[in-house]
Design an enzyme around this catalytic site. Structure first.
Site, mmCIF file in Angstrom:
data_model
loop_
_atom_site.group_PDB
_atom_site.id
_atom_site.type_symbol
_atom_site.label_atom_id
_atom_site.label_comp_id
_atom_site.label_asym_id
_atom_site.label_seq_id
_atom_site.Cartn_x
_atom_site.Cartn_y
_atom_site.Cartn_z
ATOM 1 N N ASN A 1 -10.728 -2.996 -6.411
ATOM 2 C CA ASN A 1 -10.048 -1.851 -7.130
ATOM 3 C C ASN A 1 -10.648 -1.402 -8.547
ATOM 4 O O ASN A 1 -9.945 -0.584 -9.263
ATOM 5 C CB ASN A 1 -8.566 -2.455 -7.584
ATOM 6 C CG ASN A 1 -7.683 -2.589 -6.141
ATOM 7 O OD1 ASN A 1 -6.681 -3.262 -6.161
ATOM 8 N ND2 ASN A 1 -8.025 -1.557 -5.259
ATOM 9 N N ASP B 1 0.777 -1.167 0.094
ATOM 10 C CA ASP B 1 -0.016 0.180 -0.136
ATOM 11 C C ASP B 1 0.929 1.210 -0.108
ATOM 12 O O ASP B 1 2.002 1.337 0.763
ATOM 13 C CB ASP B 1 -0.882 -0.034 1.303
ATOM 14 C CG ASP B 1 -2.049 1.026 1.043
ATOM 15 O OD1 ASP B 1 -2.285 1.511 -0.076
ATOM 16 O OD2 ASP B 1 -2.593 1.214 2.277
ATOM 17 N N SER C 1 -7.284 -5.792 -6.175
ATOM 18 C CA SER C 1 -8.286 -6.590 -5.235
ATOM 19 C C SER C 1 -9.523 -6.613 -6.435
ATOM 20 O O SER C 1 -9.695 -5.698 -7.132
ATOM 21 C CB SER C 1 -8.446 -5.667 -3.912
ATOM 22 O OG SER C 1 -9.105 -4.489 -4.118
ATOM 23 N N THR C 2 -10.622 -7.088 -5.682
ATOM 24 C CA THR C 2 -11.892 -7.163 -6.259
ATOM 25 C C THR C 2 -12.597 -5.848 -6.177
ATOM 26 O O THR C 2 -13.360 -5.379 -6.921
ATOM 27 C CB THR C 2 -12.988 -8.296 -5.737
ATOM 28 O OG1 THR C 2 -12.864 -8.021 -4.205
ATOM 29 C CG2 THR C 2 -12.670 -9.625 -6.104
HETATM 30 C C1 FPP Z 1 -2.200 0.285 -3.270
HETATM 31 O O1 FPP Z 1 -1.508 1.605 -3.131
HETATM 32 C C2 FPP Z 1 -1.471 -0.790 -4.228
HETATM 33 C C3 FPP Z 1 -2.370 -1.330 -5.331
HETATM 34 C C4 FPP Z 1 -3.824 -1.055 -5.392
HETATM 35 C C5 FPP Z 1 -1.694 -1.774 -6.179
HETATM 36 C C6 FPP Z 1 -0.490 -2.754 -6.054
HETATM 37 C C7 FPP Z 1 0.412 -3.042 -7.233
HETATM 38 C C8 FPP Z 1 1.724 -2.872 -7.240
HETATM 39 C C9 FPP Z 1 2.529 -2.428 -6.234
HETATM 40 C C10 FPP Z 1 2.199 -3.194 -8.610
HETATM 41 C C11 FPP Z 1 1.429 -4.117 -9.220
HETATM 42 C C12 FPP Z 1 2.043 -5.666 -9.038
HETATM 43 C C13 FPP Z 1 2.511 -6.423 -9.845
HETATM 44 C C14 FPP Z 1 2.713 -7.502 -9.723
HETATM 45 C C15 FPP Z 1 2.828 -6.079 -11.415
HETATM 46 P P1 FPP Z 1 -2.681 2.903 -3.345
HETATM 47 O O2 FPP Z 1 -2.726 3.078 -4.749
HETATM 48 O O3 FPP Z 1 -3.784 2.429 -2.735
HETATM 49 O O4 FPP Z 1 -1.921 3.743 -2.553
HETATM 50 P P2 FPP Z 1 -2.542 4.950 -1.808
HETATM 51 O O5 FPP Z 1 -3.560 4.369 -0.614
HETATM 52 O O6 FPP Z 1 -1.443 5.830 -1.280
HETATM 53 O O7 FPP Z 1 -3.461 5.746 -2.929
#
Ligand code: FPP
Length: 252
Positions: A79, A31, A76-77
């Site tokens: 997202n 995150d 996630s589901t």
């Molecule tokens: C949460 O950060 C992260 C995600 C929803 C995606 C996680 C994905 C990756 C690290 C890269 C993809 C993975 C692969 C295997 C290619 P956020 O966007 O919710 O951050 P925030 O809470 O600061 O907004």
């Protein structure tokens, strides 16, 4: 080569992790990509790109120190509720990651697997995943388990429905057991996570591995995911090794 990189990261760690008391399975909620990008005046997609860059050394380090399974929450589901541009960027990063990293992961003995409803992903992502899982299928050093279109509730519902399909028509005596639930989850055959790491300071599990995290030790760091590195990983493992795990029983 492997030993050298282990020495370097261990040397930077606050405490030496014990090789005999490692978590078998580490799960990570990666995150903070969005906040990291925002602080730097970059787009959220750029934050995710940095997030993928960070994943590579973490996988390598886990494999080098002898972790059996690393599960990462990549999509996630829930997202799907994000702007389409961000979803497209995440899917493109996934495909790019698989295309560019699979050969190296294979050479490190990493088997790529997925949990989640992969059939709900775009066709290009499904094809790249099928190729990567097939190419690494015979590797035995570590499983890299990518949680994609994954939600703990969705997984439980799909598991129960699979069990029902196998057991219909139900007679009066047939009952769902804990063993039957576990063996119908996407994680069937994998040990439950021993350690859950969440970056960026949020104190929640966000629908991740709801069944499997029952007795996981939870480690939350304020570090945003793009700033997470093998030293942070060692800190989390070191903290895990100081915990007393009782699994509901009493300490001896
Ligand atoms: C949460 O950060 C992260 C995600 C929803 C995606 C996680 C994905 C990756 C690290 C890269 C993809 C993975 C692969 C295997 C290619 P956020 O966007 O919710 O951050 P925030 O809470 O600061 O907004």
């Amino acid at each position: 080569m492997e030993t050298d990189s282990r020495k370097e990261s261990l040397a930077d760690s606050p405490g030496l992790i014990e090789s005999g008391n490692l978590p078998r399975h580490i799960a990570i909620i990666m995150d903070g990509n969005g906040r990291w990008a925002h602080r730097k005046g970059l787009s959220r997609a750029e934050g995710h790109r940095e997030g993928v860059k960070v994943l590579k050394p973490i996988v390598k380090e886990c494999s080098a120190i002898g972790i059996d399974v690393l599960t990462v929450y990549a999509f996630s589901t829930e997202n799907w509720a994000r702007p389409q541009g961000e979803i497209d960027a995440l899917m493109a990063l996934l495909v790019e990651f698989l295309r560019s990293e699979t050969a190296e992961l294979k050479s490190q003995g990493v088997r790529i697997q997925t949990i989640g409803n992969v059939a709900g992903l775009p066709a290009g992502a499904q094809a790249a995943l099928a190729a990567a899982t097939q190419e690494t299928a015979s590797q035995t050093r570590m499983v890299l388990n990518l949680a994609l279109n994954y939600g703990g509730r969705d997984e439980l519902v799909r598991a129960v429905n699979r069990w029902l399909d196998e057991n219909r028509p139900l007679d009066q005596e047939t009952c769902l057991t804990a063993h039957a639930v576990a063996s119908h989850l996407d994680t069937a055959g994998l040990p439950d996570p021993d350690l859950l790491i969440r970056s960026s300071g949020e104190m929640r599990i966000s629908n991740f591995l709801l069944w499997q995290l029952a007795y996981a030790e939870i480690y939350v760091t304020e570090t945003l995911w793009p700033d997470f590195d093998p030293v942070e990983l060692h800190k989390a493992i070191f903290a895990y090794q100081q915990r007393v795990r009782r699994f509901g029983g009493l300490r001896e």
